[in-house]
Motif scaffolding. Sequence first.
Motif, short mmCIF file in Angstrom:
data_model
loop_
_atom_site.label_atom_id
_atom_site.label_comp_id
_atom_site.label_asym_id
_atom_site.label_seq_id
_atom_site.Cartn_x
_atom_site.Cartn_y
_atom_site.Cartn_z
N GLU A 38 0.84 -1.19 0.00
CA GLU A 38 0.00 0.00 0.00
C GLU A 38 0.88 1.25 0.00
N GLN A 39 0.76 2.05 -1.04
CA GLN A 39 1.66 3.19 -1.20
C GLN A 39 1.59 4.15 -0.02
N ARG A 40 0.37 4.44 0.46
CA ARG A 40 0.24 5.39 1.57
C ARG A 40 0.97 4.89 2.81
N SER A 41 0.80 3.62 3.12
CA SER A 41 1.47 3.04 4.29
C SER A 41 2.98 3.02 4.09
N ARG A 42 3.41 2.69 2.88
CA ARG A 42 4.85 2.62 2.58
C ARG A 42 5.50 3.98 2.76
N LEU A 43 4.85 5.01 2.21
CA LEU A 43 5.40 6.36 2.33
C LEU A 43 5.33 6.86 3.77
N GLY A 44 4.26 6.46 4.48
CA GLY A 44 4.14 6.87 5.88
C GLY A 44 5.24 6.29 6.75
N LEU A 45 5.55 5.01 6.55
CA LEU A 45 6.63 4.37 7.31
C LEU A 45 7.97 5.00 6.95
N THR A 46 8.16 5.26 5.67
CA THR A 46 9.41 5.89 5.23
C THR A 46 9.59 7.26 5.87
N ARG A 47 8.52 8.04 5.86
CA ARG A 47 8.58 9.38 6.44
C ARG A 47 8.88 9.31 7.94
N MET A 48 8.27 8.34 8.62
CA MET A 48 8.47 8.22 10.06
C MET A 48 9.92 7.89 10.39
N VAL A 49 10.52 6.99 9.59
CA VAL A 49 11.93 6.65 9.81
C VAL A 49 12.80 7.88 9.57
N GLN A 50 12.51 8.62 8.52
CA GLN A 50 13.29 9.81 8.20
C GLN A 50 13.19 10.86 9.31
N ARG A 73 4.59 6.66 16.20
CA ARG A 73 5.98 7.12 16.30
C ARG A 73 6.68 6.44 17.47
N GLU A 74 5.98 6.31 18.58
CA GLU A 74 6.58 5.68 19.77
C GLU A 74 6.93 4.22 19.49
N GLU A 75 6.03 3.49 18.82
CA GLU A 75 6.29 2.08 18.50
C GLU A 75 7.49 1.96 17.56
N VAL A 102 10.97 -0.06 18.51
CA VAL A 102 11.44 -1.24 17.79
C VAL A 102 12.78 -0.97 17.12
N ILE A 103 13.03 0.27 16.67
CA ILE A 103 14.33 0.60 16.10
C ILE A 103 15.42 0.50 17.17
N ALA A 104 15.11 0.97 18.37
CA ALA A 104 16.08 0.86 19.46
C ALA A 104 16.37 -0.61 19.77
N LYS A 105 15.33 -1.45 19.71
CA LYS A 105 15.51 -2.88 19.96
C LYS A 105 16.41 -3.50 18.90
N VAL A 106 16.18 -3.14 17.65
CA VAL A 106 17.00 -3.68 16.56
C VAL A 106 18.44 -3.21 16.68
N GLN A 107 18.63 -1.95 17.03
CA GLN A 107 19.99 -1.43 17.21
C GLN A 107 20.72 -2.20 18.31
N ASN A 108 19.99 -2.56 19.35
CA ASN A 108 20.58 -3.35 20.43
C ASN A 108 20.95 -4.75 19.95
N ARG A 109 20.06 -5.36 19.16
CA ARG A 109 20.35 -6.70 18.62
C ARG A 109 21.55 -6.66 17.69
N LEU A 110 21.62 -5.63 16.85
CA LEU A 110 22.75 -5.50 15.94
C LEU A 110 24.05 -5.28 16.72
N GLY A 111 23.95 -4.50 17.81
CA GLY A 111 25.12 -4.27 18.64
C GLY A 111 25.61 -5.54 19.29
#
Length: 250
Positions: free
Chosen positions: A9-21, A108-110, A114-123
């Motif tokens: 879904e383009q709207r969801s894809r762009l929304g997730l991209t924007r949130m990461v940015q 945004r909080e979620e 989850v990004i912090a969790k992934v960064q920890n796993r990668l670390g």
Amino acid sequence: MRILIAEDEQRSRLGLTRMVQEIGGDCEVVAQAANGQSALDLIGSLRPDLVFIDMKMPFLDGLSVIRAARTQGLSTEFVVVSAYADFGFAQQSISLDVAGYLLKPVTREEMETVIAKVQNRLGQKSGFLAAGKAGLSSQYPDAHPLVRKALDIIEESYAVKISQKELASRLGVSAEYFSYLFAKNIQQNFSSFIRDYRIEQAKRLYQSGECERREVPYRVGFSDAKYFNKVFREVTGESPAEYLKKFPKS
């Protein structure tokens, strides 16, 4: 951290991209995919650190993409994004060791959590490698190079279904020759080795407490907890419950 967004879904894809940015930091969206096959191709070529992946997409669904990536030995982290609060999907995701399972719409909080969790796993992975901790193949230094490669794949993909025939095909040899070579070098046939290795990983998870105890069977490649209990007893001589008495919850 290099991130791929896989969402049809383009709207969801762009929304997730924007949130990461917006979160910024070291997070960078390196690509977007509108279907599962495109996502798998991009994962193979770009090797992103993290993929946010929709459960239902054209050509290949999210779980199929994750399974294929695991079978290929890719170490990419995955976060499933779904509109469905489905226990079956969640259970299968756990078995594939995904870093998170988010329901739409993602907040945004979620996303930050989850990004912090992934960064920890990668670390943790980086620390593991930096410490020079021995991998599975290094335990068999005299094994045939093909067998050592197979052990590397097993170490990376033991949590998903992995057959001797598929592994032999990936290595470019017949199943019969691979079976002979593996047994000769490891002194154990392939199926029993996989069984024992999965149970060893289950014991490690029980000891470390890095996931809920009820999740352990699915994290190590079993789809049925009762069957896991049976195999655990066959290998260790005791049930998971008996083994867990040695490691009481704090």
